[in-house]
Design an enzyme around this catalytic site. Structure first.
Site, PDB file in Angstrom:
ATOM      1  N   SER A  25       0.826  -1.232   0.000  1.00 21.12           N
ATOM      2  CA  SER A  25       0.000   0.000   0.000  1.00 21.12           C
ATOM      3  C   SER A  25       0.847   1.264   0.000  1.00 21.12           C
ATOM      4  O   SER A  25       0.349   2.341  -0.319  1.00 21.12           O
ATOM      5  CB  SER A  25      -0.949   0.055   1.184  1.00 21.12           C
ATOM      6  OG  SER A  25      -0.807  -0.990   2.049  1.00 21.12           O
ATOM      7  N   GLY A  55       2.285  -0.424   8.719  1.00 19.80           N
ATOM      8  CA  GLY A  55       3.053   0.813   8.806  1.00 19.80           C
ATOM      9  C   GLY A  55       3.706   1.311   7.532  1.00 19.80           C
ATOM     10  O   GLY A  55       4.565   2.187   7.584  1.00 19.80           O
ATOM     11  N   SER A  56       3.259   0.808   6.357  1.00 18.38           N
ATOM     12  CA  SER A  56       3.953   1.258   5.139  1.00 18.38           C
ATOM     13  C   SER A  56       3.657   2.732   4.830  1.00 18.38           C
ATOM     14  O   SER A  56       4.520   3.451   4.336  1.00 18.38           O
ATOM     15  CB  SER A  56       3.603   0.367   3.947  1.00 18.38           C
ATOM     16  OG  SER A  56       2.329   0.641   3.451  1.00 18.38           O
ATOM     17  N   TRP A  57       2.443   3.212   5.158  1.00 16.35           N
ATOM     18  CA  TRP A  57       2.159   4.641   4.932  1.00 16.35           C
ATOM     19  C   TRP A  57       3.015   5.485   5.877  1.00 16.35           C
ATOM     20  O   TRP A  57       3.533   6.525   5.498  1.00 16.35           O
ATOM     21  CB  TRP A  57       0.665   4.942   5.145  1.00 16.35           C
ATOM     22  CG  TRP A  57      -0.181   4.609   3.943  1.00 16.35           C
ATOM     23  CD1 TRP A  57       0.074   3.636   3.025  1.00 16.35           C
ATOM     24  CD2 TRP A  57      -1.404   5.240   3.532  1.00 16.35           C
ATOM     25  NE1 TRP A  57      -0.917   3.613   2.078  1.00 16.35           N
ATOM     26  CE2 TRP A  57      -1.833   4.577   2.359  1.00 16.35           C
ATOM     27  CE3 TRP A  57      -2.178   6.263   4.037  1.00 16.35           C
ATOM     28  CZ2 TRP A  57      -2.995   4.940   1.679  1.00 16.35           C
ATOM     29  CZ3 TRP A  57      -3.352   6.626   3.372  1.00 16.35           C
ATOM     30  CH2 TRP A  57      -3.751   5.972   2.199  1.00 16.35           C
ATOM     31  N   ASP A  81      -3.282   2.620  15.409  1.00 17.39           N
ATOM     32  CA  ASP A  81      -3.949   1.399  14.932  1.00 17.39           C
ATOM     33  C   ASP A  81      -4.390   0.554  16.122  1.00 17.39           C
ATOM     34  O   ASP A  81      -3.827   0.657  17.211  1.00 17.39           O
ATOM     35  CB  ASP A  81      -3.019   0.570  14.041  1.00 17.39           C
ATOM     36  CG  ASP A  81      -3.806  -0.385  13.130  1.00 17.39           C
ATOM     37  OD1 ASP A  81      -3.915  -0.097  11.928  1.00 17.39           O
ATOM     38  OD2 ASP A  81      -4.330  -1.404  13.636  1.00 17.39           O
ATOM     39  N   ASP A  97      -8.141   2.808  19.327  1.00 20.80           N
ATOM     40  CA  ASP A  97      -9.289   2.699  18.424  1.00 20.80           C
ATOM     41  C   ASP A  97      -9.635   4.104  17.925  1.00 20.80           C
ATOM     42  O   ASP A  97      -9.898   5.002  18.737  1.00 20.80           O
ATOM     43  CB  ASP A  97     -10.460   2.108  19.231  1.00 20.80           C
ATOM     44  CG  ASP A  97     -11.680   1.860  18.379  1.00 20.80           C
ATOM     45  OD1 ASP A  97     -11.721   2.351  17.236  1.00 20.80           O
ATOM     46  OD2 ASP A  97     -12.596   1.177  18.864  1.00 20.80           O
ATOM     47  N   LYS A 162      -9.109   6.122   2.506  1.00 19.25           N
ATOM     48  CA  LYS A 162      -9.554   5.039   1.614  1.00 19.25           C
ATOM     49  C   LYS A 162     -11.078   4.957   1.659  1.00 19.25           C
ATOM     50  O   LYS A 162     -11.670   5.060   2.731  1.00 19.25           O
ATOM     51  CB  LYS A 162      -8.949   3.726   2.095  1.00 19.25           C
ATOM     52  CG  LYS A 162      -9.514   2.522   1.357  1.00 19.25           C
ATOM     53  CD  LYS A 162      -8.577   1.378   1.331  1.00 19.25           C
ATOM     54  CE  LYS A 162      -8.536   0.632   2.648  1.00 19.25           C
ATOM     55  NZ  LYS A 162      -7.440  -0.313   2.648  1.00 19.25           N
TER      56      LYS A 162
HETATM   57  N1  SAM Z   1      -1.910   1.851   5.734  1.00 21.67           N
HETATM   58  C1  SAM Z   1      -1.426   0.606   6.318  1.00 21.67           C
HETATM   59  C2  SAM Z   1      -0.059   0.338   5.748  1.00 21.67           C
HETATM   60  O1  SAM Z   1       0.298   0.978   4.780  1.00 21.67           O
HETATM   61  O2  SAM Z   1       0.651  -0.496   6.307  1.00 21.67           O
HETATM   62  C3  SAM Z   1      -2.372  -0.540   6.061  1.00 21.67           C
HETATM   63  C4  SAM Z   1      -3.668  -0.409   6.819  1.00 21.67           C
HETATM   64  S1  SAM Z   1      -4.612  -1.867   6.837  1.00 21.67           S
HETATM   65  C5  SAM Z   1      -5.218  -1.955   5.209  1.00 21.67           C
HETATM   66  C6  SAM Z   1      -6.046  -1.416   7.730  1.00 21.67           C
HETATM   67  C7  SAM Z   1      -5.811  -1.241   9.207  1.00 21.67           C
HETATM   68  O3  SAM Z   1      -6.976  -0.630   9.778  1.00 21.67           O
HETATM   69  C8  SAM Z   1      -5.606  -2.527  10.009  1.00 21.67           C
HETATM   70  O4  SAM Z   1      -4.306  -2.574  10.521  1.00 21.67           O
HETATM   71  C9  SAM Z   1      -6.646  -2.447  11.145  1.00 21.67           C
HETATM   72  O5  SAM Z   1      -6.150  -2.867  12.393  1.00 21.67           O
HETATM   73  C10 SAM Z   1      -6.943  -0.952  11.157  1.00 21.67           C
HETATM   74  N2  SAM Z   1      -8.204  -0.608  11.815  1.00 21.67           N
HETATM   75  C11 SAM Z   1      -9.447  -1.070  11.537  1.00 21.67           C
HETATM   76  N3  SAM Z   1     -10.352  -0.536  12.381  1.00 21.67           N
HETATM   77  C12 SAM Z   1      -9.668   0.315  13.214  1.00 21.67           C
HETATM   78  C13 SAM Z   1     -10.044   1.152  14.296  1.00 21.67           C
HETATM   79  N4  SAM Z   1     -11.326   1.249  14.697  1.00 21.67           N
HETATM   80  N5  SAM Z   1      -9.085   1.876  14.928  1.00 21.67           N
HETATM   81  C14 SAM Z   1      -7.797   1.769  14.541  1.00 21.67           C
HETATM   82  N6  SAM Z   1      -7.376   0.993  13.511  1.00 21.67           N
HETATM   83  C15 SAM Z   1      -8.292   0.264  12.858  1.00 21.67           C
END
Ligand code: SAM
Length: 306
Positions: A25, A55-57, A81, A97, A162
């Site tokens: 991502s 953590g890539s972003w 996260d 959260d 997103k």
């Molecule tokens: N942008 C990230 C990267 O580049 O590595 C990838 C993100 S991943 C697609 C989606 C993330 O949303 C997951 O790690 C999940 O734990 C987090 N997530 C979902 N609901 C959440 C919430 N209510 N609070 C915090 N994080 C949440």
């Protein structure tokens, strides 16, 4: 991100490993930035990455904001996260959260009560397979990210999130339109064309005058946006949810035509003229569920569900 045969098929997966990114991502944010240049602003100081694991972003943000030592001095990145994250240079990680009001207070505290210039969210809830429920939960997560962003962004700030282009996406565009001067729906080439995923890029945060966003436990989205006017000098209040006008946001494809197509299969040998060599994962998972399963197995306590 494992040591797997995906290496051979998905070029962005392979490239992420080659360049030390924890997830493919990273290229979505990089390609969005190539088009909108929100991370190239020398005045960018405080940045929030919501739903940031693995953590890539945050890695992209860290590399962009801290590449020049002269401008890096008073910059700060906070990544949030539900999952724990392995440390990243120049990034403060919060396991929290984003839907809980306390998270906002914790971020503000880290910023010394100063507002952010940029907030991004790549959030995705766990899917259940029940399509309507998944769509609803995803929509709620976007709204939570938007609510948090409105409380923490300074005027003129940028919000990138997103989205999934589902049934009610036009309503989301119009809601964003109340709060930002420019709203664009963008699709990077690294995001699969076959997926409904896209990114909403909201620039120039400009909330209606007199509207004070405030996060409270138990407050609904409708209550939060109550009193959010269409323009600073009109009294057209955002009415009952179903009456909100629906807008179409301009659509932008990001990433040059010579960048890789994420739906295509490439053979790395052909591209690099080298025999294929599988690469190790950039970051081992911090606390994967299989760790617990292995422990149980070692103790002879792992049983198969009947
Ligand atoms: N942008 C990230 C990267 O580049 O590595 C990838 C993100 S991943 C697609 C989606 C993330 O949303 C997951 O790690 C999940 O734990 C987090 N997530 C979902 N609901 C959440 C919430 N209510 N609070 C915090 N994080 C949440």
């Amino acid at each position: 991100m494992g040591k797997s045969s995906k290496d051979k098929r998905d070029l962005y997966y392979r490239k992420a490993k080659e360049q030390g990114y924890r997830a493919r991502s990273a290229f979505k944010l990089l390609q969005l930035n190539d088009e909108f240049h929100f991370l190239d602003d020398p005045n960018l100081k405080r940045v929030v990455d919501l739903c940031a694991a693995p953590g890539s972003w945050s890695q992209v943000l860290s590399r962009k904001l801290f590449q020049d030592k002269h401008t890096a001095a008073d910059r700060k990145i906070v990544a949030v996260d539900l999952q724990s994250m392995s440390p990243i240079d120049h990034v403060t990680t919060l396991q929290a959260d984003i839907t809980h009001p306390r998270t906002l207070a914790r971020i503000l505290q880290l910023f010394g009560d100063q507002k952010a210039d940029f907030v991004c969210s790549d959030g995705a809830p766990d899917v259940t397979g029940l399509h309507d429920l998944d769509e609803y939960v995803q929509q709620q997560l976007i709204m939570s990210a938007l609510q948090l962003a409105t409380c923490i962004l300074k005027p003129g700030g940028t919000f990138v999130a997103k989205i999934f282009r589902g049934r009610d996406i036009d309503m989301l565009y119009s809601q964003m339109g109340y709060l930002f001067e420019r709203v664009t729906c963008a699709k990077p080439r690294s995001s699969r064309g076959t997926s409904l995923e896209a990114f909403i890029v909201c620039q120039q945060y400009n909330p209606p005058s007199g509207w004070q966003p405030r996060l409270d436990v138990g407050q609904s989205v409708q209550e939060f946006f109550q009193g959010c006017f269409r323009g600073s000098d009109t009294a057209a209040e955002v009415g009952p949810w179903n009456d909100v006008p629906r807008d179409i946001a301009p659509f932008m494809a990001c990433g040059s035509l010579d960048s890789f197509d994420s739906d295509a299969t490439y053979h790395t040998q052909e591209l690099q003229d080298l025999p294929h060599r599988s690469l190790d994962p950039v970051q081992q998972p911090t606390n994967p569920p299989y760790k617990h399963a292995l422990e149980l197995k070692r103790k002879g306590k792992l049983t198969r569900a009947v």
